[in-house]
Motif scaffolding. Structure first.
Motif, PDB file in Angstrom:
ATOM      1  N   ALA A  40      26.135   1.059  14.067  1.00 59.45           N
ATOM      2  CA  ALA A  40      26.960   2.233  13.749  1.00 59.45           C
ATOM      3  C   ALA A  40      27.795   2.653  14.955  1.00 59.45           C
ATOM      4  CB  ALA A  40      26.077   3.380  13.281  1.00 59.45           C
ATOM      5  N   LEU A  41      27.196   2.596  16.139  1.00 55.02           N
ATOM      6  CA  LEU A  41      27.908   3.028  17.343  1.00 55.02           C
ATOM      7  C   LEU A  41      29.054   2.084  17.708  1.00 55.02           C
ATOM      8  CD1 LEU A  41      27.793   5.395  19.296  1.00 55.02           C
ATOM      9  CD2 LEU A  41      26.239   4.077  20.711  1.00 55.02           C
ATOM     10  N   VAL A  42      28.900   0.804  17.413  1.00 53.18           N
ATOM     11  CA  VAL A  42      29.986  -0.145  17.720  1.00 53.18           C
ATOM     12  C   VAL A  42      30.907  -0.382  16.533  1.00 53.18           C
ATOM     13  CG1 VAL A  42      28.750  -1.301  19.582  1.00 53.18           C
ATOM     14  CG2 VAL A  42      28.602  -2.218  17.261  1.00 53.18           C
ATOM     15  N   GLY A  43      30.587   0.231  15.401  1.00 52.72           N
ATOM     16  CA  GLY A  43      31.462   0.137  14.238  1.00 52.72           C
ATOM     17  C   GLY A  43      31.372  -1.185  13.486  1.00 52.72           C
ATOM     18  N   MET A  44      30.165  -1.670  13.297  1.00 55.99           N
ATOM     19  CA  MET A  44      29.983  -2.892  12.518  1.00 55.99           C
ATOM     20  C   MET A  44      28.770  -2.742  11.615  1.00 55.99           C
ATOM     21  SD  MET A  44      28.170  -5.683  15.128  1.00 55.99           S
ATOM     22  CE  MET A  44      29.688  -6.321  15.668  1.00 55.99           C
ATOM     23  N   LYS A  45      28.590  -3.674  10.715  1.00 57.40           N
ATOM     24  CA  LYS A  45      27.431  -3.669   9.834  1.00 57.40           C
ATOM     25  C   LYS A  45      26.221  -4.170  10.620  1.00 57.40           C
ATOM     26  CE  LYS A  45      30.049  -4.271   5.662  1.00 57.40           C
ATOM     27  NZ  LYS A  45      30.201  -4.971   4.408  1.00 57.40           N
ATOM     28  N   ALA A  46      25.064  -3.613  10.306  1.00 57.76           N
ATOM     29  CA  ALA A  46      23.842  -3.970  11.038  1.00 57.76           C
ATOM     30  C   ALA A  46      23.590  -5.477  10.998  1.00 57.76           C
ATOM     31  CB  ALA A  46      22.646  -3.206  10.480  1.00 57.76           C
ATOM     32  N   GLY A  47      23.825  -6.104   9.875  1.00 53.12           N
ATOM     33  CA  GLY A  47      23.603  -7.539   9.752  1.00 53.12           C
ATOM     34  C   GLY A  47      24.473  -8.360  10.686  1.00 53.12           C
ATOM     35  N   SER A  48      25.638  -7.832  11.025  1.00 45.69           N
ATOM     36  CA  SER A  48      26.553  -8.557  11.914  1.00 45.69           C
ATOM     37  C   SER A  48      26.018  -8.636  13.346  1.00 45.69           C
ATOM     38  CB  SER A  48      27.927  -7.888  11.920  1.00 45.69           C
ATOM     39  OG  SER A  48      28.478  -7.906  10.624  1.00 45.69           O
ATOM     40  N   LEU A  49      25.149  -7.725  13.725  1.00 50.66           N
ATOM     41  CA  LEU A  49      24.564  -7.766  15.068  1.00 50.66           C
ATOM     42  C   LEU A  49      23.760  -9.044  15.281  1.00 50.66           C
ATOM     43  CD1 LEU A  49      23.238  -4.161  15.764  1.00 50.66           C
ATOM     44  CD2 LEU A  49      25.209  -5.279  16.765  1.00 50.66           C
ATOM     45  N   TYR A  50      23.171  -9.539  14.210  1.00 51.68           N
ATOM     46  CA  TYR A  50      22.319 -10.725  14.331  1.00 51.68           C
ATOM     47  C   TYR A  50      23.123 -11.981  14.667  1.00 51.68           C
ATOM     48  CZ  TYR A  50      18.576  -7.799  12.642  1.00 51.68           C
ATOM     49  OH  TYR A  50      17.641  -6.799  12.529  1.00 51.68           O
ATOM     50  N   TYR A  51      24.406 -11.914  14.523  1.00 58.11           N
ATOM     51  CA  TYR A  51      25.270 -13.011  14.965  1.00 58.11           C
ATOM     52  C   TYR A  51      25.254 -13.102  16.495  1.00 58.11           C
ATOM     53  CZ  TYR A  51      29.481 -15.700  15.938  1.00 58.11           C
ATOM     54  OH  TYR A  51      30.366 -16.630  16.422  1.00 58.11           O
ATOM     55  N   HIS A  52      25.089 -11.934  17.159  1.00 63.79           N
ATOM     56  CA  HIS A  52      25.127 -11.847  18.621  1.00 63.79           C
ATOM     57  C   HIS A  52      23.737 -11.841  19.265  1.00 63.79           C
ATOM     58  CE1 HIS A  52      29.433 -11.068  18.381  1.00 63.79           C
ATOM     59  NE2 HIS A  52      29.158 -10.211  17.414  1.00 63.79           N
ATOM     60  N   PHE A  53      22.774 -11.199  18.596  1.00 64.04           N
ATOM     61  CA  PHE A  53      21.414 -11.059  19.129  1.00 64.04           C
ATOM     62  C   PHE A  53      20.405 -11.235  17.997  1.00 64.04           C
ATOM     63  CE2 PHE A  53      24.057  -8.539  21.987  1.00 64.04           C
ATOM     64  CZ  PHE A  53      23.641  -8.989  23.223  1.00 64.04           C
ATOM     65  N   ARG A  54      19.277 -11.864  18.313  1.00 63.30           N
ATOM     66  CA  ARG A  54      18.244 -12.095  17.295  1.00 63.30           C
ATOM     67  C   ARG A  54      17.448 -10.839  16.969  1.00 63.30           C
ATOM     68  NH1 ARG A  54      17.469 -16.922  20.520  1.00 63.30           N
ATOM     69  NH2 ARG A  54      15.851 -15.780  21.607  1.00 63.30           N
ATOM     70  N   SER A  55      17.368  -9.901  17.942  1.00 60.26           N
ATOM     71  CA  SER A  55      16.540  -8.715  17.718  1.00 60.26           C
ATOM     72  C   SER A  55      16.917  -7.608  18.696  1.00 60.26           C
ATOM     73  CB  SER A  55      15.060  -9.069  17.915  1.00 60.26           C
ATOM     74  OG  SER A  55      14.830  -9.399  19.276  1.00 60.26           O
ATOM     75  N   LYS A  56      16.395  -6.442  18.414  1.00 61.64           N
ATOM     76  CA  LYS A  56      16.552  -5.305  19.318  1.00 61.64           C
ATOM     77  C   LYS A  56      15.938  -5.622  20.676  1.00 61.64           C
ATOM     78  CE  LYS A  56      14.110  -0.943  19.767  1.00 61.64           C
ATOM     79  NZ  LYS A  56      13.499   0.181  19.044  1.00 61.64           N
ATOM     80  N   ASP A  57      14.778  -6.259  20.665  1.00 59.52           N
ATOM     81  CA  ASP A  57      14.115  -6.582  21.926  1.00 59.52           C
ATOM     82  C   ASP A  57      14.938  -7.545  22.774  1.00 59.52           C
ATOM     83  OD1 ASP A  57      12.073  -4.890  21.280  1.00 59.52           O
ATOM     84  OD2 ASP A  57      10.647  -6.465  20.740  1.00 59.52           O
ATOM     85  N   GLU A  58      15.647  -8.460  22.146  1.00 63.58           N
ATOM     86  CA  GLU A  58      16.522  -9.361  22.900  1.00 63.58           C
ATOM     87  C   GLU A  58      17.661  -8.584  23.552  1.00 63.58           C
ATOM     88  OE1 GLU A  58      19.589 -13.012  22.098  1.00 63.58           O
ATOM     89  OE2 GLU A  58      17.790 -12.953  20.853  1.00 63.58           O
ATOM     90  N   ILE A  59      18.188  -7.604  22.844  1.00 63.44           N
ATOM     91  CA  ILE A  59      19.240  -6.740  23.407  1.00 63.44           C
ATOM     92  C   ILE A  59      18.695  -5.995  24.619  1.00 63.44           C
ATOM     93  CG2 ILE A  59      20.664  -4.691  22.991  1.00 63.44           C
ATOM     94  CD1 ILE A  59      20.839  -5.583  20.030  1.00 63.44           C
ATOM     95  N   VAL A  60      17.527  -5.394  24.456  1.00 59.41           N
ATOM     96  CA  VAL A  60      16.931  -4.597  25.528  1.00 59.41           C
ATOM     97  C   VAL A  60      16.615  -5.472  26.737  1.00 59.41           C
ATOM     98  CG1 VAL A  60      14.949  -3.178  26.161  1.00 59.41           C
ATOM     99  CG2 VAL A  60      16.065  -2.842  23.953  1.00 59.41           C
ATOM    100  N   GLU A  61      16.088  -6.652  26.499  1.00 58.44           N
ATOM    101  CA  GLU A  61      15.777  -7.557  27.601  1.00 58.44           C
ATOM    102  C   GLU A  61      17.042  -7.935  28.375  1.00 58.44           C
ATOM    103  OE1 GLU A  61      13.463 -11.778  28.358  1.00 58.44           O
ATOM    104  OE2 GLU A  61      13.327 -10.813  26.401  1.00 58.44           O
ATOM    105  N   GLU A  62      18.129  -8.164  27.670  1.00 54.11           N
ATOM    106  CA  GLU A  62      19.376  -8.495  28.358  1.00 54.11           C
ATOM    107  C   GLU A  62      19.906  -7.303  29.152  1.00 54.11           C
ATOM    108  OE1 GLU A  62      23.699 -10.522  27.552  1.00 54.11           O
ATOM    109  OE2 GLU A  62      21.996 -11.094  26.323  1.00 54.11           O
TER     110      GLU A  62
END
Length: 187
Positions: free
Chosen positions: A28-50
């Motif tokens: 929501a904050l970046v203006g995309m659908k939640a499912g589209s995030l999985y194209y860039h990251f496998r999970s929330k934890d992967e985002i946080v680790e990066e």
């Protein structure tokens, strides 16, 4: 887009906490659908680790470069002052969002950045070891205790700098002076 996702996740974590940082909230904050995030990251934890690793890598690069750019013959006190100044400025400067995520995370997630934190601590061991080797600091101190103690204090700066009203230069000078000179009154 990856950087926007990381920035959004870091902002949510710092502002609202780890649990509020969901894939849906980031999307929501970046203006995309939640499912589209999985194209860039496998999970929330992967985002946080990066985020964690990038924050520590940025800190490492800045401090290492500042120390490396000093003259070889620079005294330990100057090396320490430069390293502390860069560390503190990085924590309270423009990239502070990534630097503050760590304190909002559960221990299991924090442990994922252990290798980067150990790499950063090794840089500080080397700074202190130059002081021991040159005879500028007491070689009797156990650096395995001193370095984590010192870094632990420096890493808490963002928590209390806002209430103290002090600037990053003033904080860095205090940290350096108290380590080098102690706090005891001179007689």
């Amino acid at each position: 887009m990856r950087d926007e996702i990381l920035d959004a996740a870091a902002e949510i974590i710092v502002r609202e906490g780890y649990d509020a940082c969901t894939m849906r909230a980031v999307a929501a904050l970046v203006g995309m659908k939640a499912g589209s995030l999985y194209y860039h990251f496998r999970s929330k934890d992967e985002i946080v680790e990066e985020i964690l690793n990038q924050g520590i890598e940025t800190l490492y690069s800045r401090v290492a470069e500042a120390v490396r750019d000093m003259p070889k013959a620079a005294p330990f006190a100057q090396r320490l002052s430069t390293a502390v100044g860069m560390h503190v400025a990085s924590l309270v400067g423009k990239d502070q969002k990534y630097m503050h995520v760590y304190e909002h995370l559960p221990p299991v997630i924090r442990r994922r950045s252990r290798k980067m934190r150990e790499k950063y601590a090794q840089l500080w061991y080397e700074v202190f070891a130059t002081g021991v080797a040159s005879g500028e600091i007491n070689g009797g101190h156990d650096l395995r205790l001193l370095v984590p103690y010192f870094l632990g204090g420096l890493n808490r700066v963002p928590e209390w700098i806002r209430t103290s009203g002090a600037g990053s230069e003033q904080i860095a000078a205090l940290a350096t002076a108290t380590l080098l000179d102690g706090i005891g009154a001179r007689q």
